[in-house]
Design a protein around this motif. Sequence first.
Motif, PDB file in Angstrom:
ATOM      1  N   ALA A 128       0.857  -1.145  -0.038  1.00 12.18           N
ATOM      2  CA  ALA A 128       0.184   0.104   0.020  1.00 12.18           C
ATOM      3  C   ALA A 128       0.946   1.099  -0.050  1.00 12.18           C
ATOM      4  O   ALA A 128       0.536   2.262  -0.686  1.00 12.18           O
ATOM      5  CB  ALA A 128      -1.128  -0.078   1.256  1.00 12.18           C
ATOM      6  N   LEU A 129       1.998   1.240   0.910  1.00 10.72           N
ATOM      7  CA  LEU A 129       2.902   2.542   0.776  1.00 10.72           C
ATOM      8  C   LEU A 129       3.430   2.587  -0.444  1.00 10.72           C
ATOM      9  O   LEU A 129       3.527   3.886  -1.044  1.00 10.72           O
ATOM     10  CB  LEU A 129       3.848   2.284   2.004  1.00 10.72           C
ATOM     11  CG  LEU A 129       3.322   2.232   3.405  1.00 10.72           C
ATOM     12  CD1 LEU A 129       4.407   1.672   4.488  1.00 10.72           C
ATOM     13  CD2 LEU A 129       2.662   3.681   3.840  1.00 10.72           C
ATOM     14  N   ALA A 130       4.032   1.468  -1.213  1.00 11.36           N
ATOM     15  CA  ALA A 130       4.462   1.517  -2.415  1.00 11.36           C
ATOM     16  C   ALA A 130       3.586   1.982  -3.480  1.00 11.36           C
ATOM     17  O   ALA A 130       4.065   3.054  -4.441  1.00 11.36           O
ATOM     18  CB  ALA A 130       5.218   0.376  -2.586  1.00 11.36           C
ATOM     19  N   GLY A 131       2.257   1.248  -3.329  1.00  7.46           N
ATOM     20  CA  GLY A 131       1.492   2.160  -4.428  1.00  7.46           C
ATOM     21  C   GLY A 131       1.169   3.473  -4.126  1.00  7.46           C
ATOM     22  O   GLY A 131       1.026   3.916  -5.438  1.00  7.46           O
ATOM     23  N   ASN A 132       0.787   3.784  -3.217  1.00  3.77           N
ATOM     24  CA  ASN A 132       0.680   5.323  -2.766  1.00  3.77           C
ATOM     25  C   ASN A 132       1.780   6.330  -3.183  1.00  3.77           C
ATOM     26  O   ASN A 132       1.566   7.461  -3.959  1.00  3.77           O
ATOM     27  CB  ASN A 132       0.363   5.596  -1.318  1.00  3.77           C
ATOM     28  CG  ASN A 132      -1.096   5.083  -1.108  1.00  3.77           C
ATOM     29  OD1 ASN A 132      -2.149   5.680  -1.597  1.00  3.77           O
ATOM     30  ND2 ASN A 132      -1.385   4.366  -0.328  1.00  3.77           N
ATOM     31  N   PHE A 133       2.896   5.736  -2.903  1.00  2.00           N
ATOM     32  CA  PHE A 133       4.119   6.581  -3.522  1.00  2.00           C
ATOM     33  C   PHE A 133       4.384   6.625  -4.853  1.00  2.00           C
ATOM     34  O   PHE A 133       4.437   7.726  -5.551  1.00  2.00           O
ATOM     35  CB  PHE A 133       5.347   5.950  -2.787  1.00  2.00           C
ATOM     36  CG  PHE A 133       6.521   6.646  -3.012  1.00  2.00           C
ATOM     37  CD1 PHE A 133       7.086   7.997  -2.436  1.00  2.00           C
ATOM     38  CD2 PHE A 133       7.432   6.277  -4.129  1.00  2.00           C
ATOM     39  CE1 PHE A 133       8.218   8.570  -2.837  1.00  2.00           C
ATOM     40  CE2 PHE A 133       8.637   6.889  -4.548  1.00  2.00           C
ATOM     41  CZ  PHE A 133       8.925   7.908  -3.753  1.00  2.00           C
ATOM     42  N   PHE A 134       4.122   5.491  -5.648  1.00  2.00           N
ATOM     43  CA  PHE A 134       4.395   5.756  -7.036  1.00  2.00           C
ATOM     44  C   PHE A 134       3.291   6.348  -7.743  1.00  2.00           C
ATOM     45  O   PHE A 134       3.313   6.857  -8.555  1.00  2.00           O
ATOM     46  CB  PHE A 134       4.589   4.294  -7.730  1.00  2.00           C
ATOM     47  CG  PHE A 134       6.099   3.900  -7.488  1.00  2.00           C
ATOM     48  CD1 PHE A 134       7.183   4.224  -8.115  1.00  2.00           C
ATOM     49  CD2 PHE A 134       6.413   2.697  -6.497  1.00  2.00           C
ATOM     50  CE1 PHE A 134       8.531   3.766  -7.580  1.00  2.00           C
ATOM     51  CE2 PHE A 134       7.714   2.230  -6.265  1.00  2.00           C
ATOM     52  CZ  PHE A 134       8.602   2.757  -6.749  1.00  2.00           C
ATOM     53  N   PHE A 135       2.122   6.156  -7.147  1.00  3.00           N
ATOM     54  CA  PHE A 135       0.904   7.085  -7.442  1.00  3.00           C
ATOM     55  C   PHE A 135       0.994   8.323  -7.674  1.00  3.00           C
ATOM     56  O   PHE A 135       0.629   9.177  -8.582  1.00  3.00           O
ATOM     57  CB  PHE A 135      -0.250   6.465  -6.752  1.00  3.00           C
ATOM     58  CG  PHE A 135      -1.824   7.125  -7.363  1.00  3.00           C
ATOM     59  CD1 PHE A 135      -1.926   6.998  -8.702  1.00  3.00           C
ATOM     60  CD2 PHE A 135      -2.372   7.859  -6.354  1.00  3.00           C
ATOM     61  CE1 PHE A 135      -3.125   7.880  -9.164  1.00  3.00           C
ATOM     62  CE2 PHE A 135      -3.703   8.281  -6.762  1.00  3.00           C
ATOM     63  CZ  PHE A 135      -4.168   8.379  -8.122  1.00  3.00           C
ATOM     64  N   GLY A 136       1.574   8.817  -6.506  1.00  6.93           N
ATOM     65  CA  GLY A 136       1.942  10.398  -6.201  1.00  6.93           C
ATOM     66  C   GLY A 136       2.932  10.786  -7.255  1.00  6.93           C
ATOM     67  O   GLY A 136       2.810  11.756  -7.884  1.00  6.93           O
ATOM     68  N   VAL A 137       4.166   9.820  -7.434  1.00  2.00           N
ATOM     69  CA  VAL A 137       4.899  10.371  -8.323  1.00  2.00           C
ATOM     70  C   VAL A 137       4.445  10.506  -9.922  1.00  2.00           C
ATOM     71  O   VAL A 137       4.540  11.214 -10.763  1.00  2.00           O
ATOM     72  CB  VAL A 137       6.023   9.029  -8.575  1.00  2.00           C
ATOM     73  CG1 VAL A 137       7.137   9.409  -9.651  1.00  2.00           C
ATOM     74  CG2 VAL A 137       6.999   9.214  -7.325  1.00  2.00           C
ATOM     75  N   MET A 138       3.563   9.346 -10.344  1.00  2.00           N
ATOM     76  CA  MET A 138       2.842   9.617 -11.655  1.00  2.00           C
ATOM     77  C   MET A 138       2.116  10.868 -11.610  1.00  2.00           C
ATOM     78  O   MET A 138       2.227  11.550 -12.654  1.00  2.00           O
ATOM     79  CB  MET A 138       1.960   8.207 -11.793  1.00  2.00           C
ATOM     80  CG  MET A 138       2.843   7.024 -11.969  1.00  2.00           C
ATOM     81  SD  MET A 138       1.850   5.696 -12.563  1.00  2.00           S
ATOM     82  CE  MET A 138       1.400   5.097 -10.892  1.00  2.00           C
ATOM     83  N   LEU A 139       1.298  10.918 -10.597  1.00  2.00           N
ATOM     84  CA  LEU A 139       0.451  12.160 -10.880  1.00  2.00           C
ATOM     85  C   LEU A 139       1.210  13.493 -10.855  1.00  2.00           C
ATOM     86  O   LEU A 139       0.968  14.512 -11.617  1.00  2.00           O
ATOM     87  CB  LEU A 139      -0.445  12.393  -9.615  1.00  2.00           C
ATOM     88  CG  LEU A 139      -1.816  11.249  -9.487  1.00  2.00           C
ATOM     89  CD1 LEU A 139      -2.719  11.705  -8.525  1.00  2.00           C
ATOM     90  CD2 LEU A 139      -2.398  11.127 -10.686  1.00  2.00           C
ATOM     91  N   GLY A 140       2.337  13.502 -10.110  1.00  2.00           N
ATOM     92  CA  GLY A 140       3.061  14.864  -9.993  1.00  2.00           C
ATOM     93  C   GLY A 140       3.976  15.046 -11.153  1.00  2.00           C
ATOM     94  O   GLY A 140       4.123  16.044 -11.500  1.00  2.00           O
ATOM     95  N   SER A 141       4.240  13.881 -11.764  1.00  2.00           N
ATOM     96  CA  SER A 141       5.480  14.230 -12.928  1.00  2.00           C
ATOM     97  C   SER A 141       4.755  14.032 -14.452  1.00  2.00           C
ATOM     98  O   SER A 141       5.384  14.557 -15.338  1.00  2.00           O
ATOM     99  CB  SER A 141       6.413  13.048 -12.856  1.00  2.00           C
ATOM    100  OG  SER A 141       5.846  11.682 -12.896  1.00  2.00           O
ATOM    101  N   ILE A 142       3.687  13.547 -14.523  1.00  2.00           N
ATOM    102  CA  ILE A 142       3.016  13.300 -15.934  1.00  2.00           C
ATOM    103  C   ILE A 142       2.604  14.738 -16.545  1.00  2.00           C
ATOM    104  O   ILE A 142       3.063  14.857 -17.716  1.00  2.00           O
ATOM    105  CB  ILE A 142       1.707  12.583 -15.895  1.00  2.00           C
ATOM    106  CG1 ILE A 142       2.102  11.145 -15.704  1.00  2.00           C
ATOM    107  CG2 ILE A 142       1.181  12.488 -17.254  1.00  2.00           C
ATOM    108  CD1 ILE A 142       0.934  10.141 -15.622  1.00  2.00           C
ATOM    109  N   GLY A 143       2.164  15.813 -15.876  1.00  2.00           N
ATOM    110  CA  GLY A 143       2.037  16.922 -16.484  1.00  2.00           C
ATOM    111  C   GLY A 143       3.309  17.564 -17.126  1.00  2.00           C
ATOM    112  O   GLY A 143       3.472  18.074 -18.240  1.00  2.00           O
ATOM    113  N   GLN A 144       4.124  17.388 -16.263  1.00  2.72           N
ATOM    114  CA  GLN A 144       5.682  18.136 -16.532  1.00  2.72           C
ATOM    115  C   GLN A 144       6.077  17.156 -17.506  1.00  2.72           C
ATOM    116  O   GLN A 144       7.256  17.962 -18.268  1.00  2.72           O
ATOM    117  CB  GLN A 144       6.472  18.381 -15.377  1.00  2.72           C
ATOM    118  CG  GLN A 144       5.754  18.964 -13.996  1.00  2.72           C
ATOM    119  CD  GLN A 144       5.272  20.375 -14.678  1.00  2.72           C
ATOM    120  OE1 GLN A 144       5.832  21.060 -15.152  1.00  2.72           O
ATOM    121  NE2 GLN A 144       4.044  20.778 -14.137  1.00  2.72           N
ATOM    122  N   ILE A 145       6.111  16.194 -17.745  1.00  2.48           N
ATOM    123  CA  ILE A 145       6.745  15.397 -18.720  1.00  2.48           C
ATOM    124  C   ILE A 145       6.149  15.931 -19.939  1.00  2.48           C
ATOM    125  O   ILE A 145       6.594  15.999 -20.977  1.00  2.48           O
ATOM    126  CB  ILE A 145       6.366  13.820 -18.647  1.00  2.48           C
ATOM    127  CG1 ILE A 145       7.273  13.210 -17.537  1.00  2.48           C
ATOM    128  CG2 ILE A 145       6.762  13.056 -19.900  1.00  2.48           C
ATOM    129  CD1 ILE A 145       6.899  11.762 -17.076  1.00  2.48           C
TER     130      ILE A 145
END
Length: 670
Positions: free
Chosen positions: A550-567
């Motif tokens: 759960a912690l890893a899933g939430n962490f990587f979900f946050g990375v995806m949401l935070g970086s996709i727009g900037q990508i």
Amino acid sequence: MEANLSIDNILSNIDLSLSKTPDYHEIALLRDLVGQLRPKRADDLVLATANLRSLCYVLQHHAQWRSALRRYLVQVLTSRKLVHLLTDTGITYSASFWDAWWQRVTIKFLPPMINDTYLKDVFGQIFDHADDHVWVGGVSDEIWVELMRCIGTRSRHIRATHTYLSNELLSAAQVLSYRITNIGMEAELVRNHPDIEKFESPFLRQNDAINDYVKLYSNWLIDPSVQREDGKHIEVLLSQCEEITLRIRRTAAQQGVSVSLTRLLLQLKQSIARLRSVLDLLDSRSAQTSGNIACHLLKELVAADNRRHSLRDLIQTNTELLSLQVTERAGKSGEHYVSNTRAEWLEMLRSAMGAGFIVGIMAMIKILFGSLMLAPFGYALLFSLNYSFGFMLVHVLHCTIATKQPAMTAALIARAIDEGKQKLDELVELIVRVLRSQFIAIIGNIIIAMPTAYAIAWAWFGVTGKHLVSPVKAHHLLADIGPFSSSALPHAAIAGVCLFLAGLISGYYDNKASYSNIPERLRQLRWLQKLLGPQRLLRATTYVGNNLGALAGNFFFGVMLGSIGQIGVFFGLPIDIRHITFSSANFAFALVGLDHQISWQLALYSLLGIVLVGAVNLAVSFSLALAVALRSRKVNFGRGGSLMLLLWRRLLAKPRDFFWADREETQQST
């Protein structure tokens, strides 16, 4: 008639070639013959069957051509090594997954070297269309056996031919047996089933039995008066090997699995099945039995050879157990996202409200980060940290993000479908509870996220004298959630994909925590023992073991949401994310930033956008998760229409059940 004329010409050319060169064994004419049998569309089984029947008719009425084709096929077979075709084609590579993947990628650009002395290499040139397995496998066994009967087995050197082919089969049996023994002794299998070392292993005993079998059979080929044994006792040992394989799979369901273990089990399963086919051919006493076995083997080899360079097949077969385990763990997590009673339903509401409060604060932090003058990487880093630690905090505080539910509950529904395909009524009850839980979680998120954001915006204005978002920024936020005037819905679909991937990541790390014994290994760290002490270390490592996914899933979900727009900004692509809870918070920020000076039409339009963003978030993540979960279980649920009809009737009869939980406890169908 056109097919008959072409077949006539090819058979005539075979006869002519053999009359000029008695030992002719080039495969060009065989390729031409297969080309005439091949239908224009691989799925046209009627034409494929008609072509084979035409060949049978010609052979029955032209004894010379029948004899020529028989001699030609014998020479094609006996002039090349057969053993590699039987031991390699259709058997998973011994190389690691990534080595096999890279090999298949390079082969697409640089074909492998063809060695004409190996039948394995020329087999792919004979059946050289990627969809040949469709018509070869689709034509009935009776037609293929009839063709073999028409070709016949009587030849000028039948004894020598039989001896050669039998020796090749015996060599293949030995190679497969040694491979089974080697896999059975692999450390990864021993780790999952330690009894292999404690008792006499069937993996070792079957190899001894095969060697004795080969010795007696070879003596019988030299002297037919010598008695040879059949492979029935070997079948018993192979069944014991399969039983151990099943036990390892059951152990993996509890302790986790890896790609390498999946590959080993797959290779073991394929090798045992192929060894059985080889032994059946060697033990067959009649032409009919041999024909049936050879027919099944031909279809299997053509299918395997056609797909030998397929990346999708490699991923699907090598990750079979892992994908099942990942979705299974997601399904177990999904049980916590389904409320069965009024008390659980209210608890879901409470936990969703807690998440809504945290999301309101996260939305504020994102707006503050967005006001900084940074490069795209800086924005991606700060946004990702905000999302990741915020979502992890939501989990640590036992709160619920509504959009995280579908990726978990889809696996739960897939398990229910697999375990009770006929119990549609129970499946309907489960789906009703899932929808009810999803509804209250969304409500809980939104009814707190919006007031929290609204209160933060007014507090900011009261303290600083300036709005948290400027009027320009406020209009931009409203435009972002407009369902038809912007890319809100496509961006919501991207967020749905991220939610789906986060669910897979959660399942993967849950599996990894169990399979790699991460909690136990952490307890062995001396510096951690000194830092925390025995009791706190036990509690901390147990928590990690239970919550790493759960912690890893939430962490990587946050990375995806935070970086996709900037990508998207970096590459000039129109990609971003839209999430229902953050969109609702942004609406509240914009409302305060514009001093409530917006029309009721714009407010209604924006609220509609929030609803549609949420619907797309949920639909995309749920459909992807359900598809993967069903595929991992190899379930083909063909009763979707009946299920939807029952759900519709339930909605008409008791619409309240889709939104409100009864006080009485309901029986779980899972």
